[in-house]
Write a protein that holds these residues in place. Structure first.
Motif, PDB file in Angstrom:
ATOM      1  N   PRO A  81     208.592  61.845  28.534  1.00 36.08           N
ATOM      2  CA  PRO A  81     207.973  63.110  28.071  1.00 36.08           C
ATOM      3  C   PRO A  81     207.942  64.489  28.946  1.00 36.08           C
ATOM      4  CG  PRO A  81     206.878  61.143  27.568  1.00 36.08           C
ATOM      5  CD  PRO A  81     207.909  60.739  28.481  1.00 36.08           C
ATOM      6  N   ALA A  82     207.716  63.900  30.201  1.00 38.70           N
ATOM      7  CA  ALA A  82     207.535  64.932  31.093  1.00 38.70           C
ATOM      8  C   ALA A  82     208.817  65.879  31.541  1.00 38.70           C
ATOM      9  CB  ALA A  82     206.871  64.416  32.553  1.00 38.70           C
ATOM     10  N   SER A  83     209.824  65.208  31.113  1.00 39.39           N
ATOM     11  CA  SER A  83     211.074  66.236  31.260  1.00 39.39           C
ATOM     12  C   SER A  83     211.487  67.128  30.244  1.00 39.39           C
ATOM     13  CB  SER A  83     212.224  65.114  31.115  1.00 39.39           C
ATOM     14  OG  SER A  83     212.414  64.446  29.868  1.00 39.39           O
ATOM     15  N   SER A  84     210.249  67.063  29.394  1.00 39.01           N
ATOM     16  CA  SER A  84     210.803  68.238  28.474  1.00 39.01           C
ATOM     17  C   SER A  84     210.281  69.768  28.915  1.00 39.01           C
ATOM     18  CB  SER A  84     209.806  68.075  27.133  1.00 39.01           C
ATOM     19  OG  SER A  84     209.751  69.039  26.239  1.00 39.01           O
ATOM     20  N   GLN A  85     211.115  70.706  29.299  1.00 40.02           N
ATOM     21  CA  GLN A  85     210.835  71.795  29.989  1.00 40.02           C
ATOM     22  C   GLN A  85     210.770  72.912  29.081  1.00 40.02           C
ATOM     23  OE1 GLN A  85     210.116  71.943  33.327  1.00 40.02           O
ATOM     24  NE2 GLN A  85     210.115  69.813  33.189  1.00 40.02           N
ATOM     25  N   GLY A  86     209.405  73.631  28.817  1.00 42.37           N
ATOM     26  CA  GLY A  86     209.522  74.808  28.319  1.00 42.37           C
ATOM     27  C   GLY A  86     209.930  75.863  29.044  1.00 42.37           C
ATOM     28  N   ALA A  87     209.962  77.409  28.489  1.00 41.80           N
ATOM     29  CA  ALA A  87     210.387  78.512  29.298  1.00 41.80           C
ATOM     30  C   ALA A  87     209.309  78.629  30.569  1.00 41.80           C
ATOM     31  CB  ALA A  87     210.329  79.655  28.427  1.00 41.80           C
ATOM     32  N   LEU A  88     209.772  79.243  31.644  1.00 41.18           N
ATOM     33  CA  LEU A  88     209.208  79.619  32.815  1.00 41.18           C
ATOM     34  C   LEU A  88     209.042  81.042  32.790  1.00 41.18           C
ATOM     35  CD1 LEU A  88     207.820  78.685  35.606  1.00 41.18           C
ATOM     36  CD2 LEU A  88     209.971  79.105  36.557  1.00 41.18           C
ATOM     37  N   HIS A  89     207.573  81.301  33.093  1.00 40.76           N
ATOM     38  CA  HIS A  89     207.083  82.686  33.154  1.00 40.76           C
ATOM     39  C   HIS A  89     206.631  82.889  34.176  1.00 40.76           C
ATOM     40  CE1 HIS A  89     207.541  83.183  28.487  1.00 40.76           C
ATOM     41  NE2 HIS A  89     207.224  81.774  28.526  1.00 40.76           N
ATOM     42  N   GLU A  90     206.605  84.003  34.931  1.00 41.62           N
ATOM     43  CA  GLU A  90     206.155  84.582  36.057  1.00 41.62           C
ATOM     44  C   GLU A  90     205.265  85.719  35.711  1.00 41.62           C
ATOM     45  OE1 GLU A  90     208.799  85.649  39.247  1.00 41.62           O
ATOM     46  OE2 GLU A  90     209.305  83.321  39.992  1.00 41.62           O
ATOM     47  N   VAL A  91     203.942  85.485  36.055  1.00 41.57           N
ATOM     48  CA  VAL A  91     202.823  86.385  35.572  1.00 41.57           C
ATOM     49  C   VAL A  91     202.286  87.186  37.142  1.00 41.57           C
ATOM     50  CG1 VAL A  91     200.569  87.004  34.903  1.00 41.57           C
ATOM     51  CG2 VAL A  91     202.225  85.143  33.932  1.00 41.57           C
ATOM     52  N   PRO A  92     202.569  88.472  37.135  1.00 40.25           N
ATOM     53  CA  PRO A  92     201.871  89.132  38.446  1.00 40.25           C
ATOM     54  C   PRO A  92     200.478  89.413  38.181  1.00 40.25           C
ATOM     55  CG  PRO A  92     203.029  90.911  36.904  1.00 40.25           C
ATOM     56  CD  PRO A  92     203.405  89.365  36.370  1.00 40.25           C
ATOM     57  N   VAL A  93     199.636  89.060  39.233  1.00 41.26           N
ATOM     58  CA  VAL A  93     198.391  89.406  39.207  1.00 41.26           C
ATOM     59  C   VAL A  93     197.429  89.990  40.333  1.00 41.26           C
ATOM     60  CG1 VAL A  93     195.915  87.823  39.397  1.00 41.26           C
ATOM     61  CG2 VAL A  93     198.169  86.932  37.950  1.00 41.26           C
ATOM     62  N   ARG A  94     196.849  90.899  40.081  1.00 39.37           N
ATOM     63  CA  ARG A  94     195.884  91.589  41.112  1.00 39.37           C
ATOM     64  C   ARG A  94     194.734  90.626  41.231  1.00 39.37           C
ATOM     65  NH1 ARG A  94     197.393  96.633  43.041  1.00 39.37           N
ATOM     66  NH2 ARG A  94     198.873  97.459  41.956  1.00 39.37           N
ATOM     67  N   TYR A  95     194.621  90.026  42.497  1.00 38.17           N
ATOM     68  CA  TYR A  95     193.468  89.320  42.650  1.00 38.17           C
ATOM     69  C   TYR A  95     191.952  89.892  43.338  1.00 38.17           C
ATOM     70  CZ  TYR A  95     196.143  85.155  41.837  1.00 38.17           C
ATOM     71  OH  TYR A  95     196.961  84.000  41.273  1.00 38.17           O
ATOM     72  N   GLY A  96     190.949  89.436  42.922  1.00 36.92           N
ATOM     73  CA  GLY A  96     189.573  90.219  43.759  1.00 36.92           C
ATOM     74  C   GLY A  96     189.105  91.485  43.194  1.00 36.92           C
ATOM     75  N   GLY A  97     188.177  91.888  43.749  1.00 39.65           N
ATOM     76  CA  GLY A  97     187.751  93.138  43.525  1.00 39.65           C
ATOM     77  C   GLY A  97     187.267  93.445  41.986  1.00 39.65           C
ATOM     78  N   GLU A  98     187.718  94.564  41.658  1.00 39.60           N
ATOM     79  CA  GLU A  98     187.418  94.988  40.207  1.00 39.60           C
ATOM     80  C   GLU A  98     188.183  94.079  39.279  1.00 39.60           C
ATOM     81  OE1 GLU A  98     188.539  98.846  38.955  1.00 39.60           O
ATOM     82  OE2 GLU A  98     189.821  99.183  40.341  1.00 39.60           O
ATOM     83  N   HIS A  99     189.128  93.557  39.617  1.00 38.29           N
ATOM     84  CA  HIS A  99     190.134  92.786  38.842  1.00 38.29           C
ATOM     85  C   HIS A  99     189.734  91.200  38.861  1.00 38.29           C
ATOM     86  CE1 HIS A  99     192.860  96.087  38.924  1.00 38.29           C
ATOM     87  NE2 HIS A  99     192.797  95.989  40.262  1.00 38.29           N
ATOM     88  N   GLY A 100     188.892  90.800  39.773  1.00 38.95           N
ATOM     89  CA  GLY A 100     188.630  89.542  39.885  1.00 38.95           C
ATOM     90  C   GLY A 100     187.148  89.271  40.475  1.00 38.95           C
ATOM     91  N   PRO A 101     186.175  89.765  39.813  1.00 38.10           N
ATOM     92  CA  PRO A 101     184.877  89.806  40.362  1.00 38.10           C
ATOM     93  C   PRO A 101     184.152  88.619  40.465  1.00 38.10           C
ATOM     94  CG  PRO A 101     184.806  89.974  37.615  1.00 38.10           C
ATOM     95  CD  PRO A 101     186.257  90.209  38.351  1.00 38.10           C
ATOM     96  N   ASP A 102     184.869  87.295  40.176  1.00 38.79           N
ATOM     97  CA  ASP A 102     184.371  85.937  40.559  1.00 38.79           C
ATOM     98  C   ASP A 102     185.194  85.262  41.452  1.00 38.79           C
ATOM     99  OD1 ASP A 102     182.219  85.822  38.575  1.00 38.79           O
ATOM    100  OD2 ASP A 102     183.651  85.444  36.886  1.00 38.79           O
TER     101      ASP A 102
END
Length: 218
Positions: A81-102
């Motif tokens: 079952p683990a061999s089933s591979q869905g599409a791979l997406h790369e998601v750019p993220v700005r971390y911290g500050g106003e973008h990541g208050p926690d």
């Protein structure tokens, strides 16, 4: 088990478990590949799979019985079952500050620096276990256990679209503004849900995802 008059629920286990979820997606892929005429929709969850049945495509008086008979005749799958591979997406993220208050709170909880939290969060590959809560909201498996943190005791009344969060042992991304109690550590400009797009949701259950840090890191 039956869900009303037009759906079946196939339960493969309980709780949040990566192996069980992989089995759910493998079964969904097998059923979708065969695509019986009565199949209207497939909805994977963490440990179950809902099948919605088109009664007009069934010959008998009990459409769900026809669907159940088809499922019982489905040959067993000997693959991994683990061999089933869905599409791979790369998601750019700005971390911290106003973008990541926690981000700082997650770092303190984990006994790490904010930079180490970012590195751990972006190091792994995540799997879209299911979509829920809001259209296009992905529940992601693959969070490093060191980053696990309970939700906020009092949810925020507004979380910005694209906010990347941690809720317990899960990661997720808010597709649109709204209330929420997950720990927000960053934000992406990727549009996860667009009703004018086909399909509207960028991510599908079973897809894979990697977070890519952008901008100046804390």
């Amino acid at each position: 088990m039956r869900l009303g008059e037009d759906a079946l629920l196939l339960r493969l286990g309980d709780g949040i478990d990566a192996d069980t979820n992989a089995r759910v997606h493998a079964l969904a892929a097998r059923i979708d590949a065969a695509r019986p005429p009565w199949l209207r929709d497939l909805v994977p969850a963490y440990a179950s799979l809902a099948l919605f049945v088109d009664a007009s495509a069934c010959d008998g008086d009990d459409p769900l019985a026809d669907a159940e008979a088809w499922l019982h005749a489905l040959p067993p799958d000997d693959g991994d079952p683990a061999s089933s591979q869905g599409a791979l997406h790369e998601v750019p993220v700005r971390y911290g500050g106003e973008h990541g208050p926690d981000l700082d709170a997650v770092a303190e909880h984990a006994g790490l620096s904010p930079r180490q939290v970012i590195e751990l969060h972006a190091d792994g590959e995540y799997r879209v276990a299911m979509l829920g809560f809001a259209p296009g909201f992905p529940y992601l498996l693959g969070l490093d256990p060191a980053l696990s943190m309970p939700r906020l005791a009092t949810p925020r009344t507004r979380v910005e679209a694209g906010s990347v969060g941690i809720g317990g042992e899960q990661a997720g991304i808010y597709p649109r503004p709204g209330p929420g109690g997950w720990r927000i550590i960053g934000r992406t400009e990727v549009v996860l849900f667009d009703p004018a797009r086909d399909p509207p949701s960028l991510l599908a259950p079973g897809d894979r995802l990697r977070f890519v840090p952008t901008g100046k890191l804390p």
